[in-house]
Write a protein that holds these residues in place. Structure first.
Motif, PDB file in Angstrom:
ATOM      1  N   LYS A  46      51.218  35.281  46.598  1.00 34.63           N
ATOM      2  CA  LYS A  46      50.681  35.317  47.952  1.00 34.63           C
ATOM      3  C   LYS A  46      50.188  36.505  48.251  1.00 34.63           C
ATOM      4  O   LYS A  46      50.159  36.821  49.717  1.00 34.63           O
ATOM      5  CB  LYS A  46      51.640  34.709  48.850  1.00 34.63           C
ATOM      6  N   THR A  47      49.804  37.355  47.642  1.00 39.73           N
ATOM      7  CA  THR A  47      49.143  38.773  47.872  1.00 39.73           C
ATOM      8  C   THR A  47      47.638  38.946  47.933  1.00 39.73           C
ATOM      9  O   THR A  47      47.244  40.053  48.377  1.00 39.73           O
ATOM     10  CB  THR A  47      49.837  40.012  47.309  1.00 39.73           C
ATOM     11  N   ILE A  48      47.028  37.902  47.732  1.00 40.50           N
ATOM     12  CA  ILE A  48      45.555  37.899  47.348  1.00 40.50           C
ATOM     13  C   ILE A  48      44.832  38.145  48.917  1.00 40.50           C
ATOM     14  O   ILE A  48      45.174  37.624  49.901  1.00 40.50           O
ATOM     15  CB  ILE A  48      44.971  36.619  46.911  1.00 40.50           C
ATOM     16  N   SER A  49      43.841  39.174  48.806  1.00 38.79           N
ATOM     17  CA  SER A  49      42.980  39.524  50.033  1.00 38.79           C
ATOM     18  C   SER A  49      41.993  38.843  50.025  1.00 38.79           C
ATOM     19  O   SER A  49      41.412  38.008  49.257  1.00 38.79           O
ATOM     20  CB  SER A  49      42.734  40.764  50.123  1.00 38.79           C
ATOM     21  N   LEU A  50      41.251  38.712  51.254  1.00 39.44           N
ATOM     22  CA  LEU A  50      40.005  38.160  51.405  1.00 39.44           C
ATOM     23  C   LEU A  50      38.871  38.419  50.413  1.00 39.44           C
ATOM     24  O   LEU A  50      38.405  37.509  49.902  1.00 39.44           O
ATOM     25  CB  LEU A  50      39.425  38.230  52.817  1.00 39.44           C
ATOM     26  N   GLU A  51      38.829  39.895  50.134  1.00 41.03           N
ATOM     27  CA  GLU A  51      38.024  40.307  49.221  1.00 41.03           C
ATOM     28  C   GLU A  51      38.293  40.002  47.717  1.00 41.03           C
ATOM     29  O   GLU A  51      37.437  39.652  46.941  1.00 41.03           O
ATOM     30  CB  GLU A  51      37.967  41.736  49.150  1.00 41.03           C
ATOM     31  N   GLU A  52      39.471  39.822  47.263  1.00 45.53           N
ATOM     32  CA  GLU A  52      39.939  39.397  46.050  1.00 45.53           C
ATOM     33  C   GLU A  52      39.855  37.721  45.984  1.00 45.53           C
ATOM     34  O   GLU A  52      39.285  37.432  44.823  1.00 45.53           O
ATOM     35  CB  GLU A  52      41.149  39.752  45.861  1.00 45.53           C
ATOM     36  N   GLN A  53      40.036  37.251  47.098  1.00 42.09           N
ATOM     37  CA  GLN A  53      39.677  35.830  47.004  1.00 42.09           C
ATOM     38  C   GLN A  53      38.183  35.202  46.687  1.00 42.09           C
ATOM     39  O   GLN A  53      37.744  34.508  45.827  1.00 42.09           O
ATOM     40  CB  GLN A  53      40.142  34.766  48.202  1.00 42.09           C
ATOM     41  N   GLN A  54      37.378  36.255  47.319  1.00 40.76           N
ATOM     42  CA  GLN A  54      35.960  36.055  47.276  1.00 40.76           C
ATOM     43  C   GLN A  54      35.417  36.373  45.746  1.00 40.76           C
ATOM     44  O   GLN A  54      34.928  35.468  45.263  1.00 40.76           O
ATOM     45  CB  GLN A  54      35.088  36.843  48.052  1.00 40.76           C
ATOM     46  N   GLU A  55      36.130  37.237  45.173  1.00 37.02           N
ATOM     47  CA  GLU A  55      35.648  37.734  43.845  1.00 37.02           C
ATOM     48  C   GLU A  55      36.224  36.517  42.851  1.00 37.02           C
ATOM     49  O   GLU A  55      35.669  36.104  42.089  1.00 37.02           O
ATOM     50  CB  GLU A  55      36.404  38.990  43.310  1.00 37.02           C
ATOM     51  N   LEU A  56      37.529  35.753  43.260  1.00 38.26           N
ATOM     52  CA  LEU A  56      37.958  34.727  42.325  1.00 38.26           C
ATOM     53  C   LEU A  56      37.242  33.550  42.525  1.00 38.26           C
ATOM     54  O   LEU A  56      36.931  33.012  41.417  1.00 38.26           O
ATOM     55  CB  LEU A  56      39.344  34.394  43.093  1.00 38.26           C
ATOM     56  N   LEU A  57      36.712  33.226  43.634  1.00 36.70           N
ATOM     57  CA  LEU A  57      35.702  32.253  43.907  1.00 36.70           C
ATOM     58  C   LEU A  57      34.349  32.423  43.068  1.00 36.70           C
ATOM     59  O   LEU A  57      33.848  31.569  42.271  1.00 36.70           O
ATOM     60  CB  LEU A  57      35.387  31.875  44.931  1.00 36.70           C
ATOM     61  N   GLU A  58      33.862  33.579  42.747  1.00 39.18           N
ATOM     62  CA  GLU A  58      32.490  33.796  42.182  1.00 39.18           C
ATOM     63  C   GLU A  58      32.839  33.610  40.628  1.00 39.18           C
ATOM     64  O   GLU A  58      32.180  33.316  39.881  1.00 39.18           O
ATOM     65  CB  GLU A  58      32.067  35.189  42.568  1.00 39.18           C
ATOM     66  N   LEU A  59      33.846  34.003  40.474  1.00 38.78           N
ATOM     67  CA  LEU A  59      34.248  33.985  38.807  1.00 38.78           C
ATOM     68  C   LEU A  59      34.543  32.503  38.335  1.00 38.78           C
ATOM     69  O   LEU A  59      34.286  32.274  37.582  1.00 38.78           O
ATOM     70  CB  LEU A  59      35.681  34.731  38.483  1.00 38.78           C
ATOM     71  N   ILE A  60      35.180  31.702  39.219  1.00 42.25           N
ATOM     72  CA  ILE A  60      35.402  30.204  38.943  1.00 42.25           C
ATOM     73  C   ILE A  60      34.007  29.697  38.715  1.00 42.25           C
ATOM     74  O   ILE A  60      33.834  28.588  38.146  1.00 42.25           O
ATOM     75  CB  ILE A  60      36.167  29.598  40.152  1.00 42.25           C
ATOM     76  N   GLU A  61      32.918  29.984  39.743  1.00 36.11           N
ATOM     77  CA  GLU A  61      31.761  29.568  39.686  1.00 36.11           C
ATOM     78  C   GLU A  61      30.935  29.609  38.226  1.00 36.11           C
ATOM     79  O   GLU A  61      30.225  28.998  37.807  1.00 36.11           O
ATOM     80  CB  GLU A  61      30.915  30.157  40.684  1.00 36.11           C
ATOM     81  N   HIS A  62      31.408  31.067  37.711  1.00 28.69           N
ATOM     82  CA  HIS A  62      30.523  31.448  36.468  1.00 28.69           C
ATOM     83  C   HIS A  62      31.507  31.468  35.153  1.00 28.69           C
ATOM     84  O   HIS A  62      30.555  31.610  34.180  1.00 28.69           O
ATOM     85  CB  HIS A  62      29.922  32.819  36.702  1.00 28.69           C
ATOM     86  N   GLU A  63      32.600  31.293  35.397  1.00 28.56           N
ATOM     87  CA  GLU A  63      33.380  31.348  33.930  1.00 28.56           C
ATOM     88  C   GLU A  63      34.078  29.907  33.520  1.00 28.56           C
ATOM     89  O   GLU A  63      34.126  29.231  34.460  1.00 28.56           O
ATOM     90  CB  GLU A  63      34.615  32.334  34.167  1.00 28.56           C
ATOM     91  N   PRO A  64      34.089  29.827  32.309  1.00 32.46           N
ATOM     92  CA  PRO A  64      34.701  28.620  31.843  1.00 32.46           C
ATOM     93  C   PRO A  64      35.911  28.185  32.206  1.00 32.46           C
ATOM     94  O   PRO A  64      36.674  29.208  32.545  1.00 32.46           O
ATOM     95  CB  PRO A  64      34.671  28.695  30.350  1.00 32.46           C
ATOM     96  N   GLU A  65      36.148  26.868  32.744  1.00 26.55           N
ATOM     97  CA  GLU A  65      37.346  26.588  33.053  1.00 26.55           C
ATOM     98  C   GLU A  65      38.486  26.835  32.128  1.00 26.55           C
ATOM     99  O   GLU A  65      39.599  27.189  32.385  1.00 26.55           O
ATOM    100  CB  GLU A  65      37.380  25.088  33.584  1.00 26.55           C
ATOM    101  N   GLU A  66      38.349  26.695  30.942  1.00 24.70           N
ATOM    102  CA  GLU A  66      39.365  26.832  29.932  1.00 24.70           C
ATOM    103  C   GLU A  66      39.893  28.285  30.040  1.00 24.70           C
ATOM    104  O   GLU A  66      41.157  28.515  29.782  1.00 24.70           O
ATOM    105  CB  GLU A  66      38.868  26.669  28.659  1.00 24.70           C
ATOM    106  N   LYS A  67      39.027  29.204  30.376  1.00 28.88           N
ATOM    107  CA  LYS A  67      39.779  30.780  30.474  1.00 28.88           C
ATOM    108  C   LYS A  67      40.653  30.985  31.378  1.00 28.88           C
ATOM    109  O   LYS A  67      41.560  31.328  31.222  1.00 28.88           O
ATOM    110  CB  LYS A  67      38.593  31.527  30.773  1.00 28.88           C
ATOM    111  N   PHE A  68      40.605  30.234  32.607  1.00 27.76           N
ATOM    112  CA  PHE A  68      41.613  30.194  33.775  1.00 27.76           C
ATOM    113  C   PHE A  68      42.834  29.374  33.089  1.00 27.76           C
ATOM    114  O   PHE A  68      43.903  29.677  33.746  1.00 27.76           O
ATOM    115  CB  PHE A  68      40.942  29.626  34.902  1.00 27.76           C
ATOM    116  N   SER A  69      42.643  28.134  32.619  1.00 27.15           N
ATOM    117  CA  SER A  69      43.712  27.841  32.298  1.00 27.15           C
ATOM    118  C   SER A  69      44.573  28.347  31.203  1.00 27.15           C
ATOM    119  O   SER A  69      45.833  28.376  31.477  1.00 27.15           O
ATOM    120  CB  SER A  69      43.238  26.224  31.416  1.00 27.15           C
TER     121      SER A  69
END
Length: 375
Positions: free
Chosen positions: A3-26
């Motif tokens: 629960k320590t993610i910042s707004l900037e880090e969450q923005q980066e996470l959302l952008e990664l989810i858009e461009h990276e394969p789902e399997e990588k995150f799993s």
């Protein structure tokens, strides 16, 4: 996870989810669960924790800067991806796999055109355009998934036949009507329309679900009317979606642009919708309610998505049943059960149900073209 993610880090996470394969995150989440000694965390506890962690007001506001519909995909993707990682790690070795392999494919562009004389034309990938033109001269062109009628903007034609466009379960289709209005038909739907509109009104009849982009004319008042069994919607020029399936308990009209008047045929009550509003007609009580909502969710199907935003399980399964052309059997009572998540309508049905199982609401088993919904 902490629960320590910042707004900037969450923005980066959302952008990664858009461009990276789902399997990588799993894979990443599965490794985190294993290294963090979280084997005994229940799926319900895990998904509740993750959904709460990403639903703060400020992060959601940041997501709204993305293109339309992505704000739903982004928030849902985090929950679904984390949920899938937890689900597979915790449950794969403990439970027998419920979802058997199948040959069930997602829907595609196909429909049946019924002409004035009752003759039918199969509009699918085997269609030969020249045969259609010979049988129906009011048709201008046929491309993949779209039927275009000769334009008659002035309503000048004195000879008009009635055509019916039907999409089966597992089908969808787009038609450009004689006035230039575009209608997208969802699966298991029917649109009845004249091959030339008269001078007074443009009236069509709908069963099932369709999205309309109505052509307006600056030099004339030419109302466009969509009639369903329980209601009538009148517009001049606008973009809206109507869902009027017989098996659903509600008729819903969502307005994206312009203005529409919704008439309850039973009570004769009328309401005027503004953009961003949805009218819901309860078939049982004949009550018509209007509320502000994320109307883009209503047309997610047109964009190739299932968007389940705390949606009643039975209603969600109706949508899945129509698109994959399967029968649904419930093993247990699922009243008041809701699911959430965003999934591509092009997804393999096995992958779709694995994603939905991550919500913890139900499990699914495929037997031929029948889907068992179980606790």
């Amino acid at each position: 996870m902490n629960k320590t993610i910042s707004l900037e880090e969450q923005q980066e996470l959302l952008e990664l989810i858009e461009h990276e394969p789902e399997e990588k995150f799993s894979e990443i989440i599965s490794e985190l669960i294993e290294s963090g000694d979280r084997e005994n965390v229940s799926l319900e506890e895990w998904t509740n924790f993750v959904s709460a962690a990403i639903s703060a007001d400020k992060p959601v506001a940041r997501v709204r800067s993305f293109r339309p519909l992505y704000r739903y995909i982004s928030a849902a993707a985090i929950v679904v991806i984390l949920g899938i990682g937890a689900y597979f790690y915790i449950n794969t070795l403990r439970q027998p796999k419920q979802i058997a392999s199948s040959n069930i494919r997602p829907g595609e562009s196909k429909a049946v055109l019924v002409m004035e004389n009752g003759e039918t034309i199969e509009l699918d990938k085997n269609l030969k355009a020249n045969e259609v033109f010979a049988l129906n001269p009011t048709i201008k062109s046929i491309t993949e998934g779209e039927l275009v009628y000769n334009k008659d903007a002035a309503g000048a034609s004195k000879t008009s036949g009635i055509n019916i466009l039907r999409t089966p379960k597992g089908g969808e289709y787009r038609v450009v009507l004689p006035d230039g209005t575009i209608a997208w038909l969802n699966s298991d739907s029917e649109l009845k329309f004249p091959t030339s509109f008269d001078d007074a009104t443009r009236k069509v009849e709908l069963k099932g679900e369709a999205y309309f982009e109505v052509t307006s004319y600056s030099n004339r008042t030419w109302p466009f009317i969509v009639s369903t069994l329980h209601q009538e919607v009148q517009v001049l020029g606008t973009k809206f979606n109507i869902s009027a399936y017989q098996e659903d308990g509600f008729v819903k009209t969502a307005l994206l642009e312009g203005k529409v008047r919704v008439l309850n045929k039973n009570s004769q009550e009328t309401v005027i919708l503004k953009p961003g509003q949805e009218a819901s007609l309860d078939k049982a009580s004949s009550q018509l309610n209007v509320y502000t909502t994320e109307v883009e969710e209503a047309i997610a199907w047109k964009e190739g998505l299932f968007v389940f935003n705390n949606e009643d399980l039975y209603l969600a399964m109706n949508k899945i049943s129509r698109w994959y052309d399967v029968d649904v059997v419930y093993k247990g009572d699922f009243q008041d059960k809701e699911i959430w998540g965003t999934v591509s309508r092009n997804e393999d049905i096995n992958s779709l149900f694995k994603t939905l199982e991550a919500t913890g609401v139900a499990t699914f088993k495929i037997e031929g073209r029948r889907v068992l919904v179980m606790r």
